[in-house]
Every structure is written in structure tokens, then in C-alpha cells.
Scaffold this motif. Structure first.
Motif, PDB file in Angstrom:
ATOM      1  N   ASP A  18      15.270 -34.228  -1.066  1.00 58.95           N
ATOM      2  CA  ASP A  18      14.541 -35.278  -1.776  1.00 58.95           C
ATOM      3  C   ASP A  18      14.120 -34.743  -3.142  1.00 58.95           C
ATOM      4  O   ASP A  18      13.148 -34.016  -3.263  1.00 58.95           O
ATOM      5  N   THR A  19      14.862 -35.121  -4.182  1.00 59.08           N
ATOM      6  CA  THR A  19      14.598 -34.603  -5.526  1.00 59.08           C
ATOM      7  C   THR A  19      13.475 -35.346  -6.247  1.00 59.08           C
ATOM      8  O   THR A  19      13.248 -35.107  -7.425  1.00 59.08           O
ATOM      9  N   ASN A  20      12.774 -36.203  -5.557  1.00 58.59           N
ATOM     10  CA  ASN A  20      11.601 -36.848  -6.171  1.00 58.59           C
ATOM     11  C   ASN A  20      10.364 -35.966  -6.047  1.00 58.59           C
ATOM     12  O   ASN A  20       9.301 -36.316  -6.539  1.00 58.59           O
ATOM     13  N   ARG A  21      10.486 -34.853  -5.389  1.00 63.72           N
ATOM     14  CA  ARG A  21       9.390 -33.885  -5.250  1.00 63.72           C
ATOM     15  C   ARG A  21       9.569 -32.809  -6.313  1.00 63.72           C
ATOM     16  O   ARG A  21      10.522 -32.046  -6.270  1.00 63.72           O
ATOM     17  N   VAL A  22       8.659 -32.769  -7.263  1.00 65.61           N
ATOM     18  CA  VAL A  22       8.735 -31.782  -8.338  1.00 65.61           C
ATOM     19  C   VAL A  22       8.101 -30.485  -7.840  1.00 65.61           C
ATOM     20  O   VAL A  22       6.885 -30.406  -7.672  1.00 65.61           O
ATOM     21  N   SER A  23       8.944 -29.496  -7.566  1.00 61.06           N
ATOM     22  CA  SER A  23       8.468 -28.208  -7.053  1.00 61.06           C
ATOM     23  C   SER A  23       9.661 -27.289  -6.850  1.00 61.06           C
ATOM     24  O   SER A  23      10.808 -27.714  -6.893  1.00 61.06           O
ATOM     25  N   PRO A  24       9.392 -26.008  -6.594  1.00 59.82           N
ATOM     26  CA  PRO A  24      10.486 -25.107  -6.224  1.00 59.82           C
ATOM     27  C   PRO A  24      11.059 -25.504  -4.854  1.00 59.82           C
ATOM     28  O   PRO A  24      10.346 -26.046  -4.009  1.00 59.82           O
ATOM     29  N   ILE A  25      12.343 -25.223  -4.662  1.00 59.98           N
ATOM     30  CA  ILE A  25      13.019 -25.513  -3.391  1.00 59.98           C
ATOM     31  C   ILE A  25      13.266 -24.196  -2.673  1.00 59.98           C
ATOM     32  O   ILE A  25      13.924 -23.309  -3.216  1.00 59.98           O
ATOM     33  N   ARG A  26      12.754 -24.082  -1.461  1.00 56.94           N
ATOM     34  CA  ARG A  26      13.003 -22.923  -0.596  1.00 56.94           C
ATOM     35  C   ARG A  26      12.997 -23.446   0.842  1.00 56.94           C
ATOM     36  O   ARG A  26      11.964 -23.472   1.495  1.00 56.94           O
TER      37      ARG A  26
END
Length: 141
Positions: free
Chosen positions: A92-100
Motif C-alpha cells: 500500500d503506497t499510500n503510507r508515507v514511510s520506510p518499507i521493511r
């Protein structure tokens, strides 16, 4: 006579044990997908590619994610020896944050549980960071 029956019995057990040694083996091209830096709302679908390098059909029974923001999709049916398959992952790329995040694959392979990883960062370029604003004078803001 007992010796002959015993030898036949041991031979039959040995034959059955050898017949059951066929196993599936799952080999991924890569166990990590790096999204890099992507924009908020961009396409979050990526694919893990794998090959069944064993000598038995590979059946993926379950694929789960470490969070609800990542939706994995397992392949339908068995993957025959020598054939390739894909596990599709949608973040879900609507969450602005790092991805881990971690995706866990459970199958009938020689290694029944495999952990795959996705990483990267989702940014929203329409918003300026606090540091950029801090460098400007009060008049420029």
C-alpha cells in the motif's frame, strides 16, 4: 525360510524409503525486493520469481505478510519440477514511510518455510520537509 522373508522385508522397506526421497525444492531468483524511493500512490506491485529445482511437484500452501499493508498472492496449483512460478506482492503506497516487511512462504519443499523481504521508502514530494522550511527565512516561507 525365515531368513528369506526377513531379507525380502528389509529390501521392501529400503525400496519404499528410496521411493519417498523425491522432494520439491524452491529456489528464488532473489529473496529481497528493493522498491527504492517511490512516490506516494505509485504502483506497489512487485513479483518474486522462483523455480522448482527438485524432482517432485511444489505446492505452496500459504503465503503471509508481517503486516496488513502488504498483500501477497500465491500461485494456483502445483509447480512441476523445472518449472517457474511467481509470488505477487502488493504494498500500500499510500503510507508515507520506510518499507521493511517480511513475506513468509510455506510449502512442501525441502525447506518448508522461506522468508522473503521487501524494502524501500514511500515519499510524498508534494510536502516539504521541516528541515527545508527551517533553512528559509520567515519572509521566504
Amino acid at each position: 525360510m525365515k531368513k528369506i522373508i526377513t531379507i525380502l522385508f528389509i529390501g521392501l522397506i529400503g525400496f519404499c524409503a528410496n521411493a519417498q526421497e523425491k522432494t520439491a525444492k524452491i529456489e528464488f531468483k532473489s529473496d529481497t525486493i528493493d522498491y527504492g524511493t517511490i512516490e506516494k500512490g505509485s504502483n506497489g506491485v512487485r513479483v518474486f520469481e522462483f523455480t522448482n529445482t527438485g524432482d517432485a511437484p511444489l505446492i505452496i500452501s500459504k503465503v503471509t505478510s508481517s503486516c496488513g499493508c502488504t498483500i501477497p498472492k500465491k500461485p494456483d496449483g502445483a509447480i512441476l519440477p523445472g518449472k517457474t512460478g511467481q509470488i505477487e506482492v502488493k504494498y500500500d503506497t499510500n503510507r508515507v514511510s520506510p518499507i521493511r516487511k517480511t513475506i513468509t512462504v510455506i510449502s512442501n519443499a525441502e525447506t518448508p518455510t522461506v522468508a522473503l523481504k521487501i524494502k524501500g521508502e514511500v515519499i510524498d514530494s508534494s510536502k516539504e520537509s521541516v528541515l527545508e522550511k527551517k533553512d528559509k527565512s520567515m519572509v521566504a516561507q
